[in-house]
Design a protein around this motif. Structure first.
Motif, PDB file in Angstrom:
ATOM      1  N   GLN A 142       0.828  -1.205   0.000  1.00 58.78           N
ATOM      2  CA  GLN A 142       0.000   0.000   0.000  1.00 58.78           C
ATOM      3  C   GLN A 142       0.862   1.254   0.000  1.00 58.78           C
ATOM      4  O   GLN A 142       1.958   1.289   0.547  1.00 58.78           O
ATOM      5  N   GLY A 143       0.325   2.308  -0.633  1.00 60.94           N
ATOM      6  CA  GLY A 143       1.046   3.571  -0.692  1.00 60.94           C
ATOM      7  C   GLY A 143       0.185   4.700  -0.183  1.00 60.94           C
ATOM      8  O   GLY A 143      -0.740   4.500   0.618  1.00 60.94           O
ATOM      9  N   CYS A 144       0.454   5.914  -0.667  1.00 58.54           N
ATOM     10  CA  CYS A 144      -0.291   7.096  -0.244  1.00 58.54           C
ATOM     11  C   CYS A 144      -1.713   7.045  -0.780  1.00 58.54           C
ATOM     12  O   CYS A 144      -1.953   6.629  -1.910  1.00 58.54           O
ATOM     13  N   CYS A 145      -2.664   7.487   0.031  1.00 56.86           N
ATOM     14  CA  CYS A 145      -4.065   7.521  -0.395  1.00 56.86           C
ATOM     15  C   CYS A 145      -4.364   8.727  -1.282  1.00 56.86           C
ATOM     16  O   CYS A 145      -5.418   8.787  -1.916  1.00 56.86           O
ATOM     17  N   GLY A 146      -3.469   9.717  -1.298  1.00 54.68           N
ATOM     18  CA  GLY A 146      -3.668  10.903  -2.125  1.00 54.68           C
ATOM     19  C   GLY A 146      -4.236  12.100  -1.396  1.00 54.68           C
ATOM     20  O   GLY A 146      -4.537  13.118  -2.020  1.00 54.68           O
ATOM     21  N   ALA A 147      -4.389  12.019  -0.078  1.00 55.18           N
ATOM     22  CA  ALA A 147      -5.051  13.104   0.665  1.00 55.18           C
ATOM     23  C   ALA A 147      -4.334  14.441   0.512  1.00 55.18           C
ATOM     24  O   ALA A 147      -4.962  15.465   0.240  1.00 55.18           O
ATOM     25  N   LEU A 148      -3.014  14.463   0.705  1.00 49.64           N
ATOM     26  CA  LEU A 148      -2.291  15.729   0.624  1.00 49.64           C
ATOM     27  C   LEU A 148      -2.428  16.343  -0.768  1.00 49.64           C
ATOM     28  O   LEU A 148      -2.624  17.547  -0.913  1.00 49.64           O
ATOM     29  N   SER A 149      -2.341  15.515  -1.797  1.00 49.23           N
ATOM     30  CA  SER A 149      -2.458  16.008  -3.172  1.00 49.23           C
ATOM     31  C   SER A 149      -3.868  16.509  -3.453  1.00 49.23           C
ATOM     32  O   SER A 149      -4.066  17.588  -4.029  1.00 49.23           O
ATOM     33  N   LEU A 150      -4.876  15.738  -3.038  1.00 50.12           N
ATOM     34  CA  LEU A 150      -6.271  16.093  -3.287  1.00 50.12           C
ATOM     35  C   LEU A 150      -6.619  17.430  -2.657  1.00 50.12           C
ATOM     36  O   LEU A 150      -7.278  18.276  -3.272  1.00 50.12           O
TER      37      LEU A 150
ATOM     38  N   ALA B 235      -4.825  17.501  -8.576  1.00 51.33           N
ATOM     39  CA  ALA B 235      -5.903  16.542  -8.818  1.00 51.33           C
ATOM     40  C   ALA B 235      -5.428  15.282  -9.544  1.00 51.33           C
ATOM     41  O   ALA B 235      -5.814  14.167  -9.169  1.00 51.33           O
ATOM     42  N   GLU B 236      -4.638  15.440 -10.583  1.00 51.17           N
ATOM     43  CA  GLU B 236      -4.211  14.253 -11.337  1.00 51.17           C
ATOM     44  C   GLU B 236      -3.325  13.355 -10.489  1.00 51.17           C
ATOM     45  O   GLU B 236      -3.412  12.128 -10.544  1.00 51.17           O
ATOM     46  N   GLU B 237      -2.472  13.953  -9.694  1.00 46.55           N
ATOM     47  CA  GLU B 237      -1.630  13.198  -8.764  1.00 46.55           C
ATOM     48  C   GLU B 237      -2.501  12.447  -7.762  1.00 46.55           C
ATOM     49  O   GLU B 237      -2.267  11.267  -7.470  1.00 46.55           O
ATOM     50  N   ALA B 238      -3.525  13.110  -7.243  1.00 45.65           N
ATOM     51  CA  ALA B 238      -4.445  12.475  -6.296  1.00 45.65           C
ATOM     52  C   ALA B 238      -5.172  11.298  -6.945  1.00 45.65           C
ATOM     53  O   ALA B 238      -5.360  10.246  -6.314  1.00 45.65           O
ATOM     54  N   ARG B 239      -5.575  11.461  -8.203  1.00 42.87           N
ATOM     55  CA  ARG B 239      -6.273  10.366  -8.883  1.00 42.87           C
ATOM     56  C   ARG B 239      -5.368   9.145  -9.054  1.00 42.87           C
ATOM     57  O   ARG B 239      -5.824   8.000  -8.901  1.00 42.87           O
ATOM     58  N   ALA B 240      -4.099   9.373  -9.354  1.00 45.97           N
ATOM     59  CA  ALA B 240      -3.167   8.250  -9.493  1.00 45.97           C
ATOM     60  C   ALA B 240      -3.012   7.500  -8.167  1.00 45.97           C
ATOM     61  O   ALA B 240      -3.019   6.262  -8.128  1.00 45.97           O
ATOM     62  N   PHE B 241      -2.876   8.240  -7.066  1.00 47.46           N
ATOM     63  CA  PHE B 241      -2.785   7.591  -5.752  1.00 47.46           C
ATOM     64  C   PHE B 241      -4.083   6.845  -5.426  1.00 47.46           C
ATOM     65  O   PHE B 241      -4.056   5.755  -4.847  1.00 47.46           O
ATOM     66  N   ALA B 242      -5.209   7.425  -5.788  1.00 45.08           N
ATOM     67  CA  ALA B 242      -6.506   6.804  -5.496  1.00 45.08           C
ATOM     68  C   ALA B 242      -6.649   5.477  -6.235  1.00 45.08           C
ATOM     69  O   ALA B 242      -7.104   4.475  -5.658  1.00 45.08           O
TER      70      ALA B 242
ATOM     71  N   CYS C 222      -6.810  11.077   5.715  1.00 45.67           N
ATOM     72  CA  CYS C 222      -6.823   9.945   4.784  1.00 45.67           C
ATOM     73  C   CYS C 222      -8.232   9.383   4.634  1.00 45.67           C
ATOM     74  O   CYS C 222      -8.681   9.099   3.514  1.00 45.67           O
ATOM     75  N   GLY C 223      -8.930   9.212   5.742  1.00 47.59           N
ATOM     76  CA  GLY C 223     -10.289   8.686   5.672  1.00 47.59           C
ATOM     77  C   GLY C 223     -11.200   9.587   4.870  1.00 47.59           C
ATOM     78  O   GLY C 223     -12.018   9.127   4.060  1.00 47.59           O
ATOM     79  N   SER C 224     -11.056  10.888   5.064  1.00 50.74           N
ATOM     80  CA  SER C 224     -11.856  11.852   4.316  1.00 50.74           C
ATOM     81  C   SER C 224     -11.579  11.742   2.822  1.00 50.74           C
ATOM     82  O   SER C 224     -12.498  11.730   1.998  1.00 50.74           O
ATOM     83  N   ALA C 225     -10.302  11.659   2.454  1.00 49.23           N
ATOM     84  CA  ALA C 225      -9.933  11.568   1.037  1.00 49.23           C
ATOM     85  C   ALA C 225     -10.487  10.299   0.405  1.00 49.23           C
ATOM     86  O   ALA C 225     -11.014  10.331  -0.714  1.00 49.23           O
ATOM     87  N   MET C 226     -10.388   9.177   1.096  1.00 48.33           N
ATOM     88  CA  MET C 226     -10.862   7.911   0.537  1.00 48.33           C
ATOM     89  C   MET C 226     -12.376   7.898   0.374  1.00 48.33           C
ATOM     90  O   MET C 226     -12.911   7.299  -0.558  1.00 48.33           O
TER      91      MET C 226
END
Length: 428
Positions: A216-224, A229-236, A256-260
């Motif tokens: 598992q890696g980053c969920c994308g929260a910081l990027s989102l 946005a595109e970085e967040a989508r890749a992590f998602a 993280c929970g909020s982002a997911m």
């Protein structure tokens, strides 16, 4: 339809009533209309109508913490959380930042979402903290002169001990009630490994097999939450692939929970991912939320400690999880729970905010520390690593001897019968 296409309808929901003003941390600090949700919505409308996204306009958007207290307060249902995320993407795409600012931002986003890079930093950072160099650097103020953001990063780093690695599966104690996946997070896993270990133990003691995918890696929260946005989508997408085989994903970090739970919106326009994102968002639970749904089974042993509970913004406002952690703490025998004044005013952490807006973040952190100290609690309980670092730093600045712990660590101490002294020693 792109997110920008939604802007006119989202903006029209605001009737400019002003209910958001007293809940907005930056408006509370400065009383400046353009640093309130209502004022920022006015700027968004101006930009939509053709006004250039210049430096002053971008600065007002950058000053927003994205805490979503205004979303909770708004009687008209304005989706300011979506508005600010769309706008931040536009800022990142359209606004040319100075070279030094771009370099600091790129360093942050090339470091914090990547566990291996954070892990490589642990050894040098531990040596820096233990050698006395940390005290020397802070006394000279050299980092502050070089970059306030670098100085903030250095101040916020918690004392680092050994980082135990969790196995890929932790077996349930007694009869198995459920099988859950566990997100370990980036900052959480490297800076607060004890929180993850306590989370896995609590879930196991409550009858859960805990699956902890090694890849598992980053969920994308910081990027989102920063307009990337595109970085967040890749992590998602990677997170969805990692956790698709489990029925429930338990998350112990509010951001993280909020982002997911936002994946359903983030990937809604991608046919290959929309349904998968929706399914994962539906299966994501904050730790306190999930334990409340599951119900207690393990015996709670007495824990004579006075605690103050801090509402992380991405838990209280974004996920609506307020009563569950309080109920879990209140159910521990001999634990006294105290409330903090101004609970809905952000502590100033807000993901990367305390790195990119250190002065405003420091004011909010000091305000929160005063309110925490006023409770007379021995221990502050928070459910987000950013909040823990931010408030602990402000408490140290104030000279307040209050330890900071995660809800999971308090529950773990009670279920294992560790006692007050062991809990406070582990979290000081």
């Amino acid at each position: 339809m792109s997110a920008q296409d939604d802007l006119p309808d989202l903006l029209s929901d605001c009737v400019h009533c002003g209910f958001c003003l007293p809940t907005c941390p930056t408006y509370v600090l400065w009383g400046e209309e353009m640093d309130s949700p209502r004022g920022r919505i006015h700027l968004m409308q101006q930009h939509l109508e053709g006004a250039p996204l210049n430096e002053p306009m971008a600065e007002h958007f950058d000053r927003c913490l994205g805490c979503m207290a205004c979303v909770t307060a708004c009687p008209s249902g304005v989706q300011y959380d979506r508005l600010i995320e769309i706008t931040r993407t536009e800022v990142e795409d359209e606004h040319p930042r100075p070279l030094k600012e771009r370099a600091i931002r790129e360093m942050v986003f090339q470091l914090f979402p990547y566990k291996r890079r954070l892990r490589a930093l642990r050894g040098p950072l531990r040596a820096y903290q233990k050698s006395g160099l940390e005290r020397l650097v802070r006394r000279t103020g050299i980092l502050e002169r070089l970059s306030p953001s670098l100085a903030a990063m250095e101040r916020l780093a918690p004392p680092l001990g050994k980082a135990p690695r969790l196995p890929e599966r932790v077996a349930a104690r007694g009869d198995r009630r459920a099988t859950v996946g566990m997100l370990t997070g980036c900052v959480q896993s490297e800076f607060f490994p004890g929180v993850n270990a306590a989370t896995a133990r609590v879930l196991a003691m409550e009858g859960c097999d805990v699956v902890i995918p090694r890849g598992q890696g980053c969920c994308g929260a910081l990027s989102l939450h920063s307009g990337r946005a595109e970085e967040a989508r890749a992590f998602a997408r990677r997170t969805i692939e990692t956790f698709e085989s489990v029925d429930v994903i338990v998350v112990n970090s509010a951001g993280c929970g909020s982002a997911m739970k936002e994946y359903r919106t983030l990937l809604a326009d991608e046919p290959a991912w929309a349904a998968r994102a929706e399914a994962l968002s539906d299966r994501t639970r904050d730790l306190a939320e999930y334990l409340a749904e599951l119900g207690p089974r393990a015996e709670r042993r007495p824990l004579p400690v006075t605690v103050a509970y801090h509402d992380a913004c991405h838990l209280a406002h974004a996920q609506g999880v307020r009563s569950q952690p309080r109920a879990l703490l209140a159910a521990i025998p001999e634990l006294t729970l105290r409330e903090i004044a101004e609970p809905d005013i952000c502590c100033g952490s807000a993901g990367t905010y305390n790195l990119f807006q250190p002065e405003a973040a420091g004011e909010l952190g000091d305000r929160k520390a005063v309110n925490v100290d006023a409770t007379g609690a021995e221990l502050l309980v928070a459910a987000n690593p950013g909040c823990s670092m931010q408030i602990a730093t402000a408490l140290r600045r104030r000279g307040a001897g209050i330890a900071v712990a995660h809800t999971a660590q308090v529950l773990d101490a009670s279920l294992r019968g560790l006692g007050r002294d062991a809990l406070v020693a582990r979290t000081s």
